[in-house]
Enzyme design. Structure first.
Site, mmCIF file in Angstrom:
data_model
loop_
_atom_site.group_PDB
_atom_site.id
_atom_site.type_symbol
_atom_site.label_atom_id
_atom_site.label_comp_id
_atom_site.label_asym_id
_atom_site.label_seq_id
_atom_site.Cartn_x
_atom_site.Cartn_y
_atom_site.Cartn_z
ATOM 1 N N GLY A 201 3.184 5.577 -3.317
ATOM 2 C CA GLY A 201 4.299 6.369 -3.826
ATOM 3 C C GLY A 201 4.290 6.447 -5.341
ATOM 4 O O GLY A 201 4.551 7.509 -5.933
ATOM 5 N N ALA B 95 0.835 -1.204 0.000
ATOM 6 C CA ALA B 95 0.000 0.000 0.000
ATOM 7 C C ALA B 95 0.869 1.252 0.000
ATOM 8 O O ALA B 95 0.591 2.221 -0.722
ATOM 9 C CB ALA B 95 -0.939 -0.003 1.202
ATOM 10 N N ASP B 96 1.913 1.249 0.806
ATOM 11 C CA ASP B 96 2.843 2.381 0.823
ATOM 12 C C ASP B 96 3.517 2.551 -0.537
ATOM 13 O O ASP B 96 3.598 3.664 -1.071
ATOM 14 C CB ASP B 96 3.918 2.146 1.886
ATOM 15 C CG ASP B 96 3.697 2.972 3.147
ATOM 16 O OD1 ASP B 96 3.229 4.110 3.024
ATOM 17 O OD2 ASP B 96 3.983 2.475 4.239
ATOM 18 N N MET B 97 4.036 1.465 -1.079
ATOM 19 C CA MET B 97 4.832 1.585 -2.301
ATOM 20 C C MET B 97 3.973 2.002 -3.491
ATOM 21 O O MET B 97 4.378 2.858 -4.286
ATOM 22 C CB MET B 97 5.557 0.270 -2.574
ATOM 23 C CG MET B 97 6.584 -0.054 -1.500
ATOM 24 S SD MET B 97 7.488 -1.581 -1.803
ATOM 25 C CE MET B 97 8.523 -1.103 -3.187
#
Length: 409
Positions: free
Chosen positions: A182, A177-179
């Site tokens: 980004g 989810a973070d990547m």
């Protein structure tokens, strides 16, 4: 730290774009690194306590730098600045005045508390593209709530479809989810830069982890929205394709994905069981899904007699997607991965390469991740601060810089 001309005399795609990276942890720094890889001049601002990912180890590659931090902070200049002080906010004002893009992931309301509301940013710097990354967004029932990657995976339903059928819900093994947030943020910035060419105006690029995680639910989301079918855990298997799963060869695990009837018939022919291609239980993908258990009972003992390299070589030669299931180390040492320049080294820093290959204006890895505050003096000088002003900021603790003063490097 922008890039120079490439071997063909072309500037990189984002040459001349100035990015202020006020973010920390993962999504924001990854976004800013992607922009930097393609030539943008990126200045990362770290608070005196530093980006917390510097402590996320082991392994560590220096006295205050984790391997984790190095994976998402290359190609950036670094200034250590206390933004909680009026003097630090004055420096931030000057940095924003030079920027085309600012990336931030502060808790909701932090910038506003410092005198930088969305409206003030838009009025003072109308061409600035403001990329904001949060856990849940700033509005709605959960607006402003904190959230890490795993929280977004759990909240969105992503964890519920990851894991073995009879096992517990699992977090995906990378901070997906973070990547992807980004990557979405980077995409949004590029869209906003394109729009600015037409309108002359910047805009807010608003991304959050939960929206990203919900967007990754395919094909489970359309199955639910169109047919009311909720997602289930299937391990390595695919919910709508068979065979598409991991299998044990004689010397390790392989993954085989036969996505259509032709590939399936080629698979069973290689396995010495061509009659399975005519079995009415396995005639179409719908049939194979209905009889998935029986199908895998036929395939597994046959696959177990093969060495994984030989089997995947023969299948790939016939157009059937297959691969040994590599460890991370095996993948990073693999000849094909290396041929794609997906492992790079600069100034002792080793990291993954640039996945987007632009043939005319390629990106590049130019500098290793910098120590906290390594470029404070350089950045302040670039803003027009003289020696006395810089000394005053250093003495007050508003900025920090290691080593001796130098106006350039």
């Amino acid at each position: 730290m922008g890039a120079g001309l490439n071997a063909a005399g072309e500037a990189p795609a984002l040459a001349g774009i100035r990015v202020l990276d006020l973010s920390r942890v993962l999504a924001g720094p990854l976004c800013a690194q992607m922009l930097a890889d393609h030539g943008a001049e990126v200045v990362k601002v770290e608070a005196p306590r530093g980006d917390e990912t510097r402590t996320w180890g082991p392994p560590f590659v220096g006295p205050d730098t984790s391997a984790y931090f190095t994976g998402i902070n290359r190609n950036k200049a670094n200034i250590c600045l206390d933004l909680s002080t009026p003097a630090g906010q004055a420096v931030l004002t000057d940095l924003l005045g030079q920027a085309d893009v600012v990336v931030e992931n502060f808790k909701a309301g932090t910038l506003a508390r410092w005198g930088f509301t969305d409206e003030q940013i838009r009025e003072r710097w109308p061409r600035l593209i403001h990329c904001r990354i949060t856990g849940f967004g700033t509005d709605g029932p959960m607006g402003g709530m904190p959230g890490y990657d795993a929280v977004a995976q759990a909240y969105s339903g992503l964890m519920s479809i990851n894991g073995e059928p009879e096992g517990e819900p699992l977090r995906v093994g990378v901070p997906i989810a973070d990547m992807v947030t980004g990557i979405y943020a980077c995409t949004g910035i590029l869209l906003a830069l394109q729009a600015r060419q037409r309108t002359g105006l910047g805009q807010l690029v608003d991304c959050n982890l939960v929206n990203t995680a919900v967007s990754l639910l395919h094909p489970h989301s359309p199955s639910y929205l169109m047919a009311g079918v909720d997602g289930k855990r299937t391990g390595s298997a695919h919910p709508t394709i068979a065979p598409y799963n991991s299998f044990e060869a004689s010397d390790g695990a392989v993954f085989i994905g036969a996505g259509n009837d032709t590939q399936f018939r080629r698979l069973v022919t290689v396995l010495g069981a061509p009659d399975l291609g005519n079995d009415p239980r396995f005639a179409t993908n719908r049939d194979r899904l209905t009889h998935r258990g029986a199908l895998e009972d036929e395939l597994r003992p046959r696959i177990a007699t093969w060495e994984r390299a030989a089997l995947t070589r023969d299948l790939l030669a016939l157009g059937v997607p297959a691969t040994p299931i590599h460890t991370v180390g095996e993948a990073l040492e693999d000849a094909h991965v290396r041929s794609q320049e997906m492992v790079v080294e600069v100034d002792g820093h080793r990291g993954t390469g640039i996945p987007i290959k632009l043939r005319g204006t390629p990106g590049s890895v130019r500098t290793a991740p910098r120590p906290k505050g390594a470029d404070t003096l350089y950045v302040l000088a670039g803003l027009g601060y003289d020696a006395a002003q810089i000394d005053s900021l250093l003495a007050a603790g508003t900025v920090h810089a290691p080593g001796e003063r130098t106006e350039s490097r």
